[in-house]
Design a protein around this motif. Structure first.
Motif, PDB file in Angstrom:
ATOM      1  N   LEU A   1       0.802  -1.211   0.000  1.00 55.75           N
ATOM      2  CA  LEU A   1       0.000   0.000   0.000  1.00 55.75           C
ATOM      3  C   LEU A   1       0.840   1.269   0.000  1.00 55.75           C
ATOM      4  N   ALA A   2       2.081   1.140   0.399  1.00 50.40           N
ATOM      5  CA  ALA A   2       2.942   2.319   0.506  1.00 50.40           C
ATOM      6  C   ALA A   2       3.570   2.667  -0.841  1.00 50.40           C
ATOM      7  N   LEU A   3       3.877   3.952  -1.018  1.00 51.39           N
ATOM      8  CA  LEU A   3       4.608   4.407  -2.188  1.00 51.39           C
ATOM      9  C   LEU A   3       6.022   4.761  -1.749  1.00 51.39           C
ATOM     10  N   CYS A   4       6.990   4.342  -2.560  1.00 48.59           N
ATOM     11  CA  CYS A   4       8.396   4.585  -2.255  1.00 48.59           C
ATOM     12  C   CYS A   4       8.723   6.061  -2.468  1.00 48.59           C
ATOM     13  N   ALA A   5       9.340   6.687  -1.450  1.00 49.03           N
ATOM     14  CA  ALA A   5       9.747   8.088  -1.557  1.00 49.03           C
ATOM     15  C   ALA A   5      10.904   8.255  -2.534  1.00 49.03           C
ATOM     16  N   GLY A   6      11.622   7.178  -2.834  1.00 53.05           N
ATOM     17  CA  GLY A   6      12.748   7.245  -3.758  1.00 53.05           C
ATOM     18  C   GLY A   6      12.332   7.161  -5.215  1.00 53.05           C
ATOM     19  N   CYS A   7      11.605   6.119  -5.566  1.00 50.02           N
ATOM     20  CA  CYS A   7      11.255   5.908  -6.977  1.00 50.02           C
ATOM     21  C   CYS A   7       9.790   6.205  -7.290  1.00 50.02           C
ATOM     22  N   GLY A   8       8.958   6.354  -6.268  1.00 49.75           N
ATOM     23  CA  GLY A   8       7.544   6.640  -6.475  1.00 49.75           C
ATOM     24  C   GLY A   8       6.694   5.410  -6.723  1.00 49.75           C
ATOM     25  N   GLY A   9       7.336   4.241  -6.860  1.00 49.90           N
ATOM     26  CA  GLY A   9       6.582   3.017  -7.111  1.00 49.90           C
ATOM     27  C   GLY A   9       5.970   2.441  -5.845  1.00 49.90           C
ATOM     28  N   ARG A  10       4.994   1.538  -6.051  1.00 48.97           N
ATOM     29  CA  ARG A  10       4.359   0.869  -4.919  1.00 48.97           C
ATOM     30  C   ARG A  10       5.351  -0.076  -4.257  1.00 48.97           C
ATOM     31  N   ILE A  11       5.303  -0.127  -2.960  1.00 46.70           N
ATOM     32  CA  ILE A  11       6.179  -1.040  -2.217  1.00 46.70           C
ATOM     33  C   ILE A  11       5.397  -2.319  -1.953  1.00 46.70           C
ATOM     34  N   GLN A  12       5.807  -3.386  -2.660  1.00 50.28           N
ATOM     35  CA  GLN A  12       5.168  -4.682  -2.483  1.00 50.28           C
ATOM     36  C   GLN A  12       6.143  -5.686  -1.884  1.00 50.28           C
ATOM     37  N   ASP A  13       7.373  -5.217  -1.603  1.00 47.31           N
ATOM     38  CA  ASP A  13       8.393  -6.079  -1.018  1.00 47.31           C
ATOM     39  C   ASP A  13       7.971  -6.477   0.394  1.00 47.31           C
ATOM     40  N   PRO A  14       8.515  -7.588   0.891  1.00 46.29           N
ATOM     41  CA  PRO A  14       8.203  -7.958   2.271  1.00 46.29           C
ATOM     42  C   PRO A  14       8.855  -7.007   3.284  1.00 46.29           C
ATOM     43  N   PHE A  15       9.858  -6.238   2.842  1.00 45.54           N
ATOM     44  CA  PHE A  15      10.540  -5.300   3.739  1.00 45.54           C
ATOM     45  C   PHE A  15      10.502  -3.905   3.137  1.00 45.54           C
ATOM     46  N   LEU A  16      10.412  -2.922   3.992  1.00 46.54           N
ATOM     47  CA  LEU A  16      10.515  -1.538   3.570  1.00 46.54           C
ATOM     48  C   LEU A  16      11.268  -0.794   4.657  1.00 46.54           C
ATOM     49  N   LEU A  17      11.807   0.348   4.297  1.00 40.92           N
ATOM     50  CA  LEU A  17      12.499   1.190   5.268  1.00 40.92           C
ATOM     51  C   LEU A  17      11.673   2.449   5.487  1.00 40.92           C
ATOM     52  N   ARG A  18      11.398   2.738   6.723  1.00 39.65           N
ATOM     53  CA  ARG A  18      10.667   3.948   7.077  1.00 39.65           C
ATOM     54  C   ARG A  18      11.671   4.909   7.690  1.00 39.65           C
ATOM     55  N   VAL A  19      11.871   6.057   7.044  1.00 34.66           N
ATOM     56  CA  VAL A  19      12.893   7.004   7.474  1.00 34.66           C
ATOM     57  C   VAL A  19      12.304   8.043   8.411  1.00 34.66           C
ATOM     58  N   SER A  20      11.151   8.494   8.147  1.00 33.07           N
ATOM     59  CA  SER A  20      10.465   9.404   9.051  1.00 33.07           C
ATOM     60  C   SER A  20       9.039   8.902   9.132  1.00 33.07           C
ATOM     61  N   PRO A  21       8.231   9.498   9.946  1.00 31.81           N
ATOM     62  CA  PRO A  21       6.880   8.945  10.104  1.00 31.81           C
ATOM     63  C   PRO A  21       6.099   8.767   8.811  1.00 31.81           C
ATOM     64  N   ASP A  22       6.400   9.569   7.801  1.00 30.14           N
ATOM     65  CA  ASP A  22       5.583   9.498   6.591  1.00 30.14           C
ATOM     66  C   ASP A  22       6.348   9.153   5.315  1.00 30.14           C
ATOM     67  N   LEU A  23       7.638   8.811   5.407  1.00 26.14           N
ATOM     68  CA  LEU A  23       8.405   8.461   4.219  1.00 26.14           C
ATOM     69  C   LEU A  23       8.866   7.011   4.287  1.00 26.14           C
ATOM     70  N   GLU A  24       8.453   6.250   3.291  1.00 27.80           N
ATOM     71  CA  GLU A  24       8.813   4.839   3.213  1.00 27.80           C
ATOM     72  C   GLU A  24       9.551   4.592   1.902  1.00 27.80           C
ATOM     73  N   TRP A  25      10.474   3.644   1.929  1.00 24.41           N
ATOM     74  CA  TRP A  25      11.351   3.390   0.796  1.00 24.41           C
ATOM     75  C   TRP A  25      11.484   1.902   0.540  1.00 24.41           C
ATOM     76  N   HIS A  26      11.659   1.530  -0.743  1.00 19.82           N
ATOM     77  CA  HIS A  26      12.157   0.190  -1.045  1.00 19.82           C
ATOM     78  C   HIS A  26      13.552   0.105  -0.428  1.00 19.82           C
TER      79      HIS A  26
END
Length: 138
Positions: free
Chosen positions: A4-29
């Motif tokens: 459900l999350a969108l990657c702050a780096g590439c803008g794509g949907r994050i469907q990986d089993p792992f993601l990195l959350r850098v701040s409360p609202d930014l998630e990354w592949h």
């Protein structure tokens, strides 16, 4: 949540089993979280700094956005001792009179003119009004 999350780096949907959350609202592949300046991967082994939605490694963040010496323009390390004059910060060895080059030490009197530090001898008025006894203009 993955998928459900969108990657702050590439803008794509994050469907990986792992993601990195850098701040409360930014998630990354995991593969997308890299330093915006040098491209170094930023993961749990590397400190990550954010500025204007971009991620930076510690070295590049300090170089680009950290406080720099007003004299030599180099960044400070965490172990550096510094001298301050108004809003200017200096390495100890850079805190020198612009006129005579003498290093100014804690407790020394000095003057800050524009960006130049001047020791007391170089900014004090001449003794005994010597300037007033100079040649008179017609």
């Amino acid at each position: 949540r993955p998928g459900l999350a969108l990657c702050a780096g590439c803008g794509g949907r994050i469907q990986d089993p792992f993601l990195l959350r850098v701040s409360p609202d930014l998630e990354w592949h995991v593969a997308c979280l890299k330093c915006a300046e040098c491209g170094q991967p930023l993961d749990e082994t590397c400190t990550c700094f954010l500025r204007d939605g971009k991620a930076y490694c510690k070295r590049d963040y300090s170089r680009l956005f950290g406080i720099k010496c007003a004299q030599c323009r180099a960044a400070f390390s965490s172990s550096d001792l510094v001298m301050r004059a108004r809003d200017h910060v200096y390495h100890l060895e850079c805190f020198r009179c612009a006129a005579c080059g003498r290093q100014l030490l804690p407790g020394d009197q000095f003057c800050l003119r524009e960006r130049d530090l001047l020791c007391r001898a170089d900014h004090a008025p001449p003794p005994d009004g010597a300037a007033a006894r100079g040649p008179r203009s017609p």
